[in-house]
Structure formats: C-alpha cells, structure tokens
Design a protein around this motif. Structure first.
Motif, PDB file in Angstrom:
ATOM      1  N   GLU A  81       0.831  -1.209   0.000  1.00  0.00           N
ATOM      2  CA  GLU A  81       0.000   0.000   0.000  1.00  0.00           C
ATOM      3  C   GLU A  81       0.866   1.261   0.000  1.00  0.00           C
ATOM      4  OE1 GLU A  81      -2.693  -0.344   3.288  1.00  0.00           O
ATOM      5  OE2 GLU A  81      -3.829  -1.966   2.343  1.00  0.00           O
ATOM      6  N   LEU A  82       1.958   1.256   0.762  1.00  0.00           N
ATOM      7  CA  LEU A  82       2.875   2.402   0.787  1.00  0.00           C
ATOM      8  C   LEU A  82       3.468   2.634  -0.595  1.00  0.00           C
ATOM      9  CD1 LEU A  82       4.548   4.625   2.173  1.00  0.00           C
ATOM     10  CD2 LEU A  82       6.192   2.829   2.833  1.00  0.00           C
ATOM     11  N   GLU A  83       3.892   1.574  -1.265  1.00  0.00           N
ATOM     12  CA  GLU A  83       4.467   1.716  -2.598  1.00  0.00           C
ATOM     13  C   GLU A  83       3.449   2.261  -3.593  1.00  0.00           C
ATOM     14  OE1 GLU A  83       8.030  -1.592  -2.367  1.00  0.00           O
ATOM     15  OE2 GLU A  83       6.051  -2.243  -3.028  1.00  0.00           O
ATOM     16  N   HIS A  84       2.196   1.805  -3.491  1.00  0.00           N
ATOM     17  CA  HIS A  84       1.144   2.361  -4.357  1.00  0.00           C
ATOM     18  C   HIS A  84       0.931   3.851  -4.069  1.00  0.00           C
ATOM     19  CE1 HIS A  84       0.016  -1.314  -6.304  1.00  0.00           C
ATOM     20  NE2 HIS A  84      -0.351  -1.908  -5.175  1.00  0.00           N
ATOM     21  N   GLU A  85       0.921   4.201  -2.794  1.00  0.00           N
ATOM     22  CA  GLU A  85       0.712   5.598  -2.408  1.00  0.00           C
ATOM     23  C   GLU A  85       1.860   6.487  -2.879  1.00  0.00           C
ATOM     24  OE1 GLU A  85      -0.128   8.173   1.631  1.00  0.00           O
ATOM     25  OE2 GLU A  85      -0.867   6.104   1.511  1.00  0.00           O
ATOM     26  N   LEU A  86       3.095   5.994  -2.753  1.00  0.00           N
ATOM     27  CA  LEU A  86       4.257   6.758  -3.217  1.00  0.00           C
ATOM     28  C   LEU A  86       4.238   6.931  -4.735  1.00  0.00           C
ATOM     29  CD1 LEU A  86       7.054   5.239  -0.957  1.00  0.00           C
ATOM     30  CD2 LEU A  86       6.165   7.581  -0.877  1.00  0.00           C
ATOM     31  N   ALA A  87       3.877   5.880  -5.456  1.00  0.00           N
ATOM     32  CA  ALA A  87       3.785   5.969  -6.921  1.00  0.00           C
ATOM     33  C   ALA A  87       2.732   7.002  -7.311  1.00  0.00           C
ATOM     34  CB  ALA A  87       3.450   4.607  -7.508  1.00  0.00           C
ATOM     35  N   ASP A  88       1.602   6.974  -6.634  1.00  0.00           N
ATOM     36  CA  ASP A  88       0.531   7.930  -6.918  1.00  0.00           C
ATOM     37  C   ASP A  88       0.965   9.354  -6.594  1.00  0.00           C
ATOM     38  OD1 ASP A  88      -2.294   8.532  -7.600  1.00  0.00           O
ATOM     39  OD2 ASP A  88      -2.402   9.106  -5.479  1.00  0.00           O
ATOM     40  N   LEU A  89       1.629   9.532  -5.459  1.00  0.00           N
ATOM     41  CA  LEU A  89       2.099  10.850  -5.044  1.00  0.00           C
ATOM     42  C   LEU A  89       3.035  11.458  -6.082  1.00  0.00           C
ATOM     43  CD1 LEU A  89       2.438  13.047  -2.783  1.00  0.00           C
ATOM     44  CD2 LEU A  89       4.367  11.678  -1.971  1.00  0.00           C
ATOM     45  N   HIS A  90       3.882  10.624  -6.680  1.00  0.00           N
ATOM     46  CA  HIS A  90       4.868  11.109  -7.648  1.00  0.00           C
ATOM     47  C   HIS A  90       4.432  10.894  -9.094  1.00  0.00           C
ATOM     48  CE1 HIS A  90       7.815  12.118  -4.594  1.00  0.00           C
ATOM     49  NE2 HIS A  90       7.509  10.994  -3.989  1.00  0.00           N
ATOM     50  N   ASP A  91       3.163  10.500  -9.263  1.00  0.00           N
ATOM     51  CA  ASP A  91       2.591  10.287 -10.595  1.00  0.00           C
ATOM     52  C   ASP A  91       3.456   9.338 -11.429  1.00  0.00           C
ATOM     53  OD1 ASP A  91       0.571  10.638 -12.493  1.00  0.00           O
ATOM     54  OD2 ASP A  91       1.618  12.301 -13.468  1.00  0.00           O
ATOM     55  N   LYS A  92       3.795   8.202 -10.823  1.00  0.00           N
ATOM     56  CA  LYS A  92       4.620   7.185 -11.477  1.00  0.00           C
ATOM     57  C   LYS A  92       3.848   5.878 -11.557  1.00  0.00           C
ATOM     58  CE  LYS A  92       8.212   9.842 -11.823  1.00  0.00           C
ATOM     59  NZ  LYS A  92       8.601  10.370 -13.099  1.00  0.00           N
ATOM     60  N   GLU A  93       4.294   5.013 -12.439  1.00  0.00           N
ATOM     61  CA  GLU A  93       3.654   3.703 -12.617  1.00  0.00           C
ATOM     62  C   GLU A  93       3.793   2.834 -11.368  1.00  0.00           C
ATOM     63  OE1 GLU A  93       4.521  -0.247 -15.302  1.00  0.00           O
ATOM     64  OE2 GLU A  93       4.817   1.717 -16.235  1.00  0.00           O
ATOM     65  N   ALA A  94       4.953   2.908 -10.719  1.00  0.00           N
ATOM     66  CA  ALA A  94       5.203   2.070  -9.549  1.00  0.00           C
ATOM     67  C   ALA A  94       6.272   2.725  -8.678  1.00  0.00           C
ATOM     68  CB  ALA A  94       5.666   0.681  -9.981  1.00  0.00           C
ATOM     69  N   ALA A  95       6.386   2.225  -7.452  1.00  0.00           N
ATOM     70  CA  ALA A  95       7.423   2.669  -6.520  1.00  0.00           C
ATOM     71  C   ALA A  95       7.968   1.433  -5.819  1.00  0.00           C
ATOM     72  CB  ALA A  95       6.851   3.643  -5.495  1.00  0.00           C
ATOM     73  N   LEU A  96       9.169   1.548  -5.308  1.00  0.00           N
ATOM     74  CA  LEU A  96       9.793   0.438  -4.606  1.00  0.00           C
ATOM     75  C   LEU A  96      10.454   0.977  -3.344  1.00  0.00           C
ATOM     76  CD1 LEU A  96      10.564  -2.579  -4.617  1.00  0.00           C
ATOM     77  CD2 LEU A  96      12.595  -1.954  -5.954  1.00  0.00           C
ATOM     78  N   VAL A  97      10.091   0.412  -2.205  1.00  0.00           N
ATOM     79  CA  VAL A  97      10.652   0.817  -0.926  1.00  0.00           C
ATOM     80  C   VAL A  97      11.801  -0.120  -0.585  1.00  0.00           C
ATOM     81  CG1 VAL A  97      10.201   1.019   1.563  1.00  0.00           C
ATOM     82  CG2 VAL A  97       8.483   1.783  -0.087  1.00  0.00           C
ATOM     83  N   PHE A  98      12.949   0.454  -0.253  1.00  0.00           N
ATOM     84  CA  PHE A  98      14.118  -0.319   0.141  1.00  0.00           C
ATOM     85  C   PHE A  98      14.276  -0.269   1.656  1.00  0.00           C
ATOM     86  CE2 PHE A  98      15.062   0.752  -4.251  1.00  0.00           C
ATOM     87  CZ  PHE A  98      15.608  -0.429  -4.738  1.00  0.00           C
ATOM     88  N   THR A  99      15.066  -1.187   2.193  1.00  0.00           N
ATOM     89  CA  THR A  99      15.255  -1.253   3.644  1.00  0.00           C
ATOM     90  C   THR A  99      16.163  -0.154   4.175  1.00  0.00           C
ATOM     91  OG1 THR A  99      17.068  -2.829   3.304  1.00  0.00           O
ATOM     92  CG2 THR A  99      14.884  -3.747   3.741  1.00  0.00           C
ATOM     93  N   SER A 100      17.000   0.425   3.304  1.00  0.00           N
ATOM     94  CA  SER A 100      17.903   1.488   3.756  1.00  0.00           C
ATOM     95  C   SER A 100      18.417   2.261   2.552  1.00  0.00           C
ATOM     96  CB  SER A 100      19.096   0.896   4.519  1.00  0.00           C
ATOM     97  OG  SER A 100      19.963   0.212   3.630  1.00  0.00           O
ATOM     98  N   GLY A 101      19.023   3.410   2.824  1.00  0.00           N
ATOM     99  CA  GLY A 101      19.653   4.188   1.769  1.00  0.00           C
ATOM    100  C   GLY A 101      20.817   3.436   1.147  1.00  0.00           C
ATOM    101  N   PHE A 102      21.559   2.681   1.968  1.00  0.00           N
ATOM    102  CA  PHE A 102      22.674   1.894   1.442  1.00  0.00           C
ATOM    103  C   PHE A 102      22.162   0.901   0.406  1.00  0.00           C
ATOM    104  CE2 PHE A 102      25.836  -1.300   1.016  1.00  0.00           C
ATOM    105  CZ  PHE A 102      27.048  -0.754   1.391  1.00  0.00           C
ATOM    106  N   VAL A 103      21.126   0.154   0.757  1.00  0.00           N
ATOM    107  CA  VAL A 103      20.585  -0.870  -0.149  1.00  0.00           C
ATOM    108  C   VAL A 103      20.011  -0.233  -1.414  1.00  0.00           C
ATOM    109  CG1 VAL A 103      18.814  -2.668  -0.391  1.00  0.00           C
ATOM    110  CG2 VAL A 103      20.147  -2.518   1.703  1.00  0.00           C
ATOM    111  N   SER A 104      19.344   0.902  -1.276  1.00  0.00           N
ATOM    112  CA  SER A 104      18.774   1.545  -2.468  1.00  0.00           C
ATOM    113  C   SER A 104      19.869   2.033  -3.410  1.00  0.00           C
ATOM    114  CB  SER A 104      17.828   2.681  -2.080  1.00  0.00           C
ATOM    115  OG  SER A 104      18.518   3.732  -1.455  1.00  0.00           O
TER     116      SER A 104
END
Length: 138
Positions: A81-104
C-alpha cells in the motif's frame, strides 16, 4: 583490530519519545542524555504520534518483524500500500521501498549500470560505500 582502533563499536542509544533529537547513550555502565545530530529522521516522524499509533495498530494486527526477505516470505500488505501511495504521489507507474539508503544506492546503481549498453561509471574511493558497492556489482 582493537589495538589499531579499527574495531567498530556501535553507539548504544535509546531515543526519547517527545524529545527529538534527544537520546540516552549507554556506555561503560553509565547513561547520559545526548543530542543525536546525525539522525536520518530529520523530520522527526519516528516520534510523530500518528506514526507511532499506526505502528502499534499494525503490530497488533500482524505482529512485528517481516519474517524474512520479500523474496522468501512475501511482502506485507502495508508495504504494498505504501508503494502504491508513493507511486501515486509522484505520478509514477510504480514505486519500490528499500530497507535502507545503502541498499537503495547499491541496488539502483548496480542495476542501471548493468542494463545500460556501454555504460561507463566513474567513481573514486571518496564516494559513499553504497555507491562503490553498486559500481562493483554492475
């Protein structure tokens, strides 16, 4: 490693709800209140009452902990749900949440550099370790 002072010891910290960015630092049997200037929680949302209540509500319904990586044990619905909300917020097809800035950083740099034909990445030892690792894995 100890003699060379290269042995990593992590600061033992206990955040104080309502006093961001204050924390209790525990060392050598002593406890001292300190200010944490290097927190990634720069907006203090980790102490926000609504955020804490949402965590408590989710833990009460689903327990705590992921139970493993997404690849092994699946993805928790609130994360989807968070990834859908982030994609919608940024008007993108999808979003991906990573566990940390290092991993991203590591995952993004290694993937993009691997997928781009004839990609040349210029990097040096002063870059963050996450960026260097991303280049190494590309």
């Amino acid at each position: 490693l100890h003699a060379e002072r290269r042995y990593r010891v992590f600061a033992d910290l206990e955040r104080i709800v309502g006093k961001f960015p204050r924390a209790i630092w525990r060392s050598n049997g002593r406890a001292q209140e300190i200010t944490v200037w290097c927190s990634n929680d720069y907006l203090g949302m980790g102490q926000n009452g609504d955020v804490i209540a949402a965590f408590q509500n989710a833990a009460g319904k689903m327990g705590s902990g992921a139970g493993g990586t997404r690849n092994i044990s699946g993805t928790s619905n609130p994360l989807v749900e968070l990834e859908h909300e982030l994609a919608d917020l940024h008007d993108k097809e999808a979003a991906l949440v990573f566990t940390s800035g290092f991993v991203s950083n590591e995952a993004s740099i290694s993937t993009i550099a691997r997928l781009l034909p004839n990609c040349l990445v210029l990097s040096d030892e002063l870059n963050h370790a996450s960026m260097i690792e991303g280049v190494r894995r590309s």
